[in-house]
Scaffold this motif. Structure first.
Motif, PDB file in Angstrom:
ATOM      1  N   LEU A 102       0.444  -0.964  -0.071  1.00 19.64           N
ATOM      2  CA  LEU A 102       0.139  -0.321   0.248  1.00 19.64           C
ATOM      3  C   LEU A 102       1.312   1.489   0.424  1.00 19.64           C
ATOM      4  O   LEU A 102       0.573   2.613  -0.694  1.00 19.64           O
ATOM      5  N   PRO A 103       1.908   1.298   0.972  1.00 22.73           N
ATOM      6  CA  PRO A 103       2.407   3.031   0.577  1.00 22.73           C
ATOM      7  C   PRO A 103       3.443   2.681  -0.456  1.00 22.73           C
ATOM      8  O   PRO A 103       3.679   4.069  -0.494  1.00 22.73           O
ATOM      9  N   MET A 106       0.435   4.195  -2.719  1.00 21.55           N
ATOM     10  CA  MET A 106      -0.557   5.951  -1.990  1.00 21.55           C
ATOM     11  C   MET A 106       1.263   6.677  -2.357  1.00 21.55           C
ATOM     12  O   MET A 106       0.430   7.920  -2.693  1.00 21.55           O
ATOM     13  N   LEU A 107       2.316   6.012  -2.367  1.00 18.68           N
ATOM     14  CA  LEU A 107       3.085   7.460  -2.873  1.00 18.68           C
ATOM     15  C   LEU A 107       3.082   7.409  -4.339  1.00 18.68           C
ATOM     16  O   LEU A 107       3.418   9.294  -4.786  1.00 18.68           O
ATOM     17  N   ASP A 110       0.620   9.035  -5.225  1.00 21.10           N
ATOM     18  CA  ASP A 110       0.913  11.416  -4.857  1.00 21.10           C
ATOM     19  C   ASP A 110       1.345  11.908  -6.038  1.00 21.10           C
ATOM     20  O   ASP A 110       1.229  12.790  -6.629  1.00 21.10           O
ATOM     21  N   GLU A 114       0.738  15.267  -8.490  1.00 20.24           N
ATOM     22  CA  GLU A 114       1.050  16.342  -8.707  1.00 20.24           C
ATOM     23  C   GLU A 114       1.362  16.880  -9.892  1.00 20.24           C
ATOM     24  O   GLU A 114       1.468  17.595 -10.624  1.00 20.24           O
ATOM     25  N   ASN A 148     -10.887   6.725   2.536  1.00 21.70           N
ATOM     26  CA  ASN A 148      -9.590   7.949   1.874  1.00 21.70           C
ATOM     27  C   ASN A 148      -8.577   6.531   0.347  1.00 21.70           C
ATOM     28  O   ASN A 148      -7.646   7.030  -0.346  1.00 21.70           O
ATOM     29  N   LEU A 149      -8.292   5.773   1.138  1.00 20.28           N
ATOM     30  CA  LEU A 149      -8.046   4.370   0.153  1.00 20.28           C
ATOM     31  C   LEU A 149      -8.276   4.290  -0.731  1.00 20.28           C
ATOM     32  O   LEU A 149      -8.409   4.242  -2.467  1.00 20.28           O
TER      33      LEU A 149
END
Ligand code: B12
Ligand code: B12
Lengths: 275, 471, 471, 275
Positions: A102-103, A106-107, A110, A114, A148-149
């Motif tokens: 997951l991290p 998520m990153l 992100d 952007e 959020n996920l």
């Protein structure tokens, strides 16, 4: 009297607890060497760097490559589709295989977001997505990490996700449906006493002549039997199922009734109690 | 110093328990007495039962009152049917209860009435815990302090205390936005800021008020839990094969959570600390207050990897929470009180026969190496983390940081001793987190400044003003 | 002799365990090995999970297959998620399964497939128990023997064995009409006739067939349970404050039930004996076979007053049964396997660390004096009742009678020693029952004659022909 | 190593298990001395002996007194109403107060039924009861002891109970409704997979234009939520509630909808989950 060290020294752990996660582990991998990733990643620059920035979940790397590309006059849509999205596809492939976690996702998400914003600045408007989805946490409910996920997975999957936040009054949900005419909605509730918002929202939508192909309803205390007791709804199990459900709606024109029946096939894995 | 300036609480800088081995279930250094002849941590373990109000009960005050009364009545009936000497009923409020203090008054009254009747008739020792909901929404209105939500919490606390609750708890959620961000991205700095700094600041605000309310009534300040943060991490970490949050990261969050949840006690909470605070053994080691815990009889609510280990030093044994409905074996208040009641009975037999240390050790060893999250809460390791915390006891940031480092040390030692095996995900996540944490400043102000700068934009819900932090 | 004439089984006349203290959970004198690398009673306790098919699943073969597969899949997922080394899945058939042997074949196959997959992938030790339903209706058609119902049971047993079941059980219900009559009227003679004589006769008929079927396949004959009789009594006896059946009467029925359920072993059943046979500790003491038990993790199914005590000498630890649905903590196969899995883990830790006797004694003492029904199943007393049974081991009637008398003695001794206190209802019911039983003839034929005369009219479902008894 | 006796000797049982049943016990009573019973029992003979026979659960005592009375020319209806039923009323009073137990009730019921049959022989037909109730165990279900209790309580409460037995095909239930036109029905099922017979029976009844004021549905695995998911039904908790439910129908004309709401008041005690 025995002390705990003495007791411990006698134990054969295998008869008490087995760390199947450790037992099972395959060899380490380098993301960009994975064959699926290689097939996805663009070969030319700066698309490759953009995608790699996303793959590494590195905002700066991704953003800088995007900016360079745009300054070099690349079309923002190409930057998005051939760079950012490819990176995200690669991430999704690794997550599905269980090599990414997951991290990572998520990153990468992100970084992708952007880059997307930067591209849209040049584009002058929002880029086109697969479709718009409205996501909310039920009125009276503060638990929002699941939502959020869901939002993150939707965005990573190429959807526009309108995030209404948590503890969202039913009226606001209805208003958002009117405004965005979503192709799918997701509602999250973690309490017995807040999941009751779902049927109310459906009722109000029907009263207002509003309809969506399906509303995915999920969250810790939400039960399938409850969700299936009112129309338009589909019980959502894992956040990462969300884009697959949305895909099934836009690609295969699935209705909520069909999704209920075919959930397991649509998300491509066993789901308890769906028979 | 930015943070410590606002502090007026006694901080723990020494351990109440000198050794981990001194701790055992059912006994605490500072037992708590409540009305209805019940003592907590006084030599016997008290089973707890908790049932979530059924869907629809939130639609009117009458239904909610009936719901709460029914839960109490079912629990009492089963308690005497199977011969439990004592039990605790907890009611976690749904938002409607806390938003409407008059509901809270009436639901409390209804449950008090039932419990008292059974206490009078059977002499059974009972306790009624009320846990109002933290209904504040950080990003809305005036934020965490002084909003209508916030005022309603205070009024509801008072309504419960005035109407006969035995004690009050809350699952406060200051810092949640930051920790959510950090947990889902594997960012230990954000987690540390969210839990260690923001969580601790908000708890102080919350708990000074609760303690003051309790002083006015025959009602005890119970405790808090790092549910909003460390449990979110644990929950997302999931089972052995889940891939969302690494179990080593969840263990780090737990260590920090202990430094945070301790604040309730520092403000005057007496315990038993709230059941879902898996960090409670650490706080018991530091402060000596009785604790509630949950584990193998909370499978109805969620799955953890330390169902037995959490029994080891608990004083109250809970089922966490369950749907209110029928099982073949009765209604859920009946069924789950029997579950926690029978486990408590086993512990009480051990206490009565002088075998409590053996049973404690069996509970512990059953899970100690099942998962890193379990390992660090084994009573010996919990005590070690406590020591790390009190070493920097006066500085909430530094003590949370130190707790995390100690967690890392404990895990690494077990790995080196070939007792615990980590997956690559766990290994890498631990190594990189520890490196990050080690490199964080030793000055609270500096850390706070850096974090405010780093996260204010990334985490839109976060507003330093909610924590009275200068920007 | 009317009864013994029809008997061709080896009877127990000696105890396999010489002392009660030799017994402990997880170890039996005669461990059982099954496919998938699992051993029962061989030094570790195996958790069992059992889930009742959801309403509606009985309407078609496809739905029932999907239901059974889902239950197996959920259980397997949770087992590896929490690190269980081994577990047993039991499927108790609903009537449609047993009535349609092809359903039984397919549902068994579906579950075998799932279990095997997990065994192959993770190396987890698994076992699949199938328990066809005793669908015979005594008062209907040709009765207990040779009816379509009866033939379907046999075919279904074979279908399960042929399709990969690890073992077979049944809850046979011969004698139920008599025991029901006796239990609801407090008539110990009717109970003794129903359990000790009719139950034993019917079991022999049933179990000789099952054992023969198992011999043909890699499938073990498991065991039976006196559910239809002693559990009906226990269930109606209910909690401490219930007033339907006295708990002393239920204890007497349990003693008799041990004499009856032993017949399965005498016919060749190897164990683990079926979970809801609360009489199993007595049979383990006599015969040395491994047993399954249920207690504090079967609160979903019913409430008993010995939730810990039943752990003391068990080899398989079961949840009994639960609705198939969702809890907050997962689906019920997940949740309840975790419950039994974690308790088994505690027992296994005790076995590994050499503390099994302490834990066994704590389990026992927790409930020993909670209720007379618990008292008599404490391992020391269970062994005593076993001795009473083998003393008259060759005569099913006399050994059941002697078991009941020993139960009475055990209760009275505990009362005299001021360890157990009885209510007046319990006291009077025990005294009058013991008087009745003591005055019963010491001759089996005479007893059977008397009973046939006394009950044929009063209990219309009863027909001596069902038991091949001459009238 | 400690042995179990040593451990046991250290225990204070009060912190482990409390025998509330023993703690609570009041003084012993003699049935006929109880004031409520005295108020109910007839003063004159042979009614008193008949009632006492029932009260003692003594078939011979009851039957002999009944026979004597009938031989002496008493009206069988008087024997029933002023003798047998009074005895049963006394038994019910003691059961309600918790002084009598199920076996007392069953044996008294047996005695009452024998006396009743004897009286009806003289009467030449069945005596009038408060009403006819049809009771069954659902198709595929062998668990019948709950149903047997229901039947016994109905009879003891003055109702005619038609006992269809266990594993009763739905058709047979429908036929019985046609035949007996019951004022109330009771269904018992102990399994999830057999309780599904209830809604089927209701449906078939509706298709056949049949109706009863209520069907009480109970048994071990039956849940209230399931029972209330179809019409005509009432969730039954304890067997001894049955005559009270039937009474509420004949005396107060309660419908199934009302009984659902007022169950707790009708049976006069707290019932979990009925709010
Ligand atoms: C952590 C937690 C909290 C944290 C939340 C922090 C946060 N970041 O959100 C805090 C402390 C704030 C909290 C507070 C409370 N909580 Co809470 N909490 C939990 C806990 C332990 C874990 C929740 C969590 O973070 N899960 C992880 C996320 C990822 O899971 P998720 O949201 O369910 O999402 C997953 C799926 O459901 C799915 N999903 C979700 N939505 C959708 C949609 C679609 C379309 C799809 C496909 C999938 C999907 O995706 C995710 C997996 O990939 C749960 C336990 C549980 N069983 O859920 C209790 C729980 C939800 N809480 C509970 C309660 C009672 C409360 C309180 C009311 C207690 C109180 N009185 O103080 C308060 C709320 C106060 C209020 N305002 O009303 C109860 C609810 C009981 C009930 N009534 O039904 C629970 C069930 C715990 C329990 N068993 O007692 N809680
Ligand atoms: C004893 C028992 C048996 C005995 C029954 C003997 C008998 N005399 O009837 C025997 C051994 C035969 C048996 C067999 C089976 N059983 Co069985 N049995 C039980 C047990 C343990 C107790 C039942 C009992 O006697 N209760 C006492 C009576 C008095 O209670 P009751 O009937 O519920 O009635 C009370 C109330 O419900 C109420 N009531 C009932 N009806 C009505 C109606 C009205 C109007 C009112 C007001 C009240 C009311 O009044 C009574 C109280 O006063 C239950 C456990 C349970 N939770 O119920 C399992 C149980 C019912 N059995 C179960 C199963 C699975 C079986 C089998 C299928 C297992 C198998 N494969 O072998 C077989 C059936 C085979 C078949 N033919 O299909 C499961 C059912 C699971 C499911 N699918 O839903 C249960 C729930 C056990 C469990 N938890 O696993 N069983």
């Amino acid at each position: 009297m025995n002390n705990i060290e003495e007791l411990e020294s006698k134990m054969d752990q295998d008869f008490v607890a087995v760390r199947y996660n450790v037992e099972l582990e395959g060899p380490a991998i380098t993301p960009e060497k994975d064959p699926d990733v290689q097939a996805i990643l663009p070969k030319e620059e700066p698309y490759r760097s953009i995608a790699m920035g996303v793959l590494h979940g590195d905002i700066d790397e991704a953003l800088n490559s995007v900016k360079e590309g745009l300054e070099d006059g690349l079309s923002p849509m190409d930057v998005i589709n051939d760079g950012l999205m490819k990176g995200m596809d690669a991430v999704n492939a690794l997550y599905t295989k269980g090599f990414f976690f997951l991290p990572d996702l998520m990153l990468s998400g992100d970084a992708m977001m952007e880059g997307l914003k930067e591209s849209e600045k040049v584009l002058g408007h929002k880029s086109e997505t697969k479709g718009t989805v409205v996501s909310f946490v039920a009125e009276g409910d503060p638990h929002d990490i699941g939502k959020n996920l869901v939002v993150m997975f939707l965005r990573a999957g190429g959807f526009e996700a309108i995030d209404l936040g948590r503890d969202v009054p039913n009226e606001e949900v209805i208003d958002a449906v009117k405004e965005y005419k979503p192709i799918f909605m997701t509602g999250t509730a973690l309490m017995t006493t807040t999941m009751t918002a779902f049927p109310k929202i459906v009722e109000e939508m029907q009263e207002n002549g509003l309809e969506v192909p399906a509303i995915g309803c999920g969250g810790g205390s939400v039960r399938r039997d409850f969700v299936e007791s009112f129309p338009m709804s589909v019980y959502g199990v894992e956040a990462y199922h969300t884009p697959k459900l949305a895909d099934s709606i836009i690609k295969d024109k699935k209705t909520w009734k069909e999704i209920r029946k075919e959930y397991s096939e649509i998300v491509g894995e066993f789901v308890p109690e769906y028979d | 110093m930015k943070y410590l300036v606002v502090n007026h609480v006694r901080r723990f800088t020494k351990m109440v328990y000198k050794k981990g081995e001194e701790m055992v279930f059912g006994r605490s250094k500072f037992p708590v007495s409540q009305r209805w002849n019940i003592q907590l941590g006084a030599g016997y373990v008290v089973p707890e039962v908790k049932v979530a109000p059924v869907e629809g009960s939130e639609t009117s005050e009458e239904r909610m009152i009936a719901e709460c009364r029914n839960i109490a009545q079912s629990a009492c009936e089963r308690a005497v049917a199977i011969g439990l000497p004592a039990f605790m009923l907890e009611q976690e409020h749904v938002s409607q209860q806390t938003n409407n203090p008059e509901w809270a008054a009436e639901t409390t009254k209804a449950q008090v009435e039932v419990l008292e009747k059974y206490y009078d008739e059977y002499g059974i020792r009972v306790s009624l815990r009320q846990t109002p909901a933290d209904i504040r929404i950080e990003e809305r209105g005036p934020g965490l302090r002084g909003s209508d939500y916030d005022n309603n919490i205070e009024e509801t606390m008072e309504a419960c205390a005035a109407n006969g609750a035995s004690d009050l708890c809350i699952e406060s959620m200051g810092g949640k936005a930051l920790s959510d961000y950090g947990i889902s991205r594997g960012d230990p700095r954000a987690i540390l800021f969210g839990i260690g700094v923001l969580g601790s600041i908000d708890m102080e605000y919350m708990w000074n008020r609760i303690v003051n309310i309790c002083k006015k009534y025959d009602c005890r300040p119970g405790g808090d839990t790092d549910c909003a943060q460390a449990n979110t991490a644990m929950f997302m970490a999931g089972g052995l094969l889940d891939k969302d949050v690494s179990h080593t990261m969840a263990a780090l969050a737990r260590g920090m959570g202990a430094a945070r949840s301790l604040v309730a006690v520092e403000c005057g909470a007496l315990g038993p600390l709230k059941d879902c605070g898996y960090e409670n053994p650490i706080i018991k080691a530091i402060s000596g207050v009785p604790i509630a815990m949950e584990g193998k009889n909370a499978v109805c609510a969620h799955s953890d990897l330390m169902g037995n280990l959490t029994c080891a030093v608990t004083d109250v044994w809970s089922n966490e929470s369950v749907y209110h409905r029928q099982e073949m074996g009765g209604t859920t208040p009946e069924v789950w009180l029997q579950a926690t009641g029978f486990e408590s009975a086993l512990m009480n037999t051990a206490l009565q026969t002088g075998q409590e240390e053996v049973l404690r050790d069996l509970y512990t060893l059953t899970d100690k190496y099942r998962d890193p999250q379990a390992l660090i809460l084994a009573y010996d390791n919990a005590h070690r983390i406590g020591e790390a915390i009190v070493k920097y006891g006066k500085d909430p940031y530094l003590r949370a940081r130190e707790a995390a480092l100690e967690v890392g040390k404990i895990i690494n030692e077990a790995v080196d001793a070939n007792k615990l095996y980590l997956t690559r995900f766990e290994r890498e996540s631990l190594d990189s987190s520890l490196k990050t944490i080690e490199n964080l400043p030793m000055d609270s102000d500096q850390f706070i400044d850096e974090c405010i700068r780093a996260y204010s934009r990334k985490v839109p819900e976060f507003n330093p003003k909610n924590y009275e932090l200068e920007v």
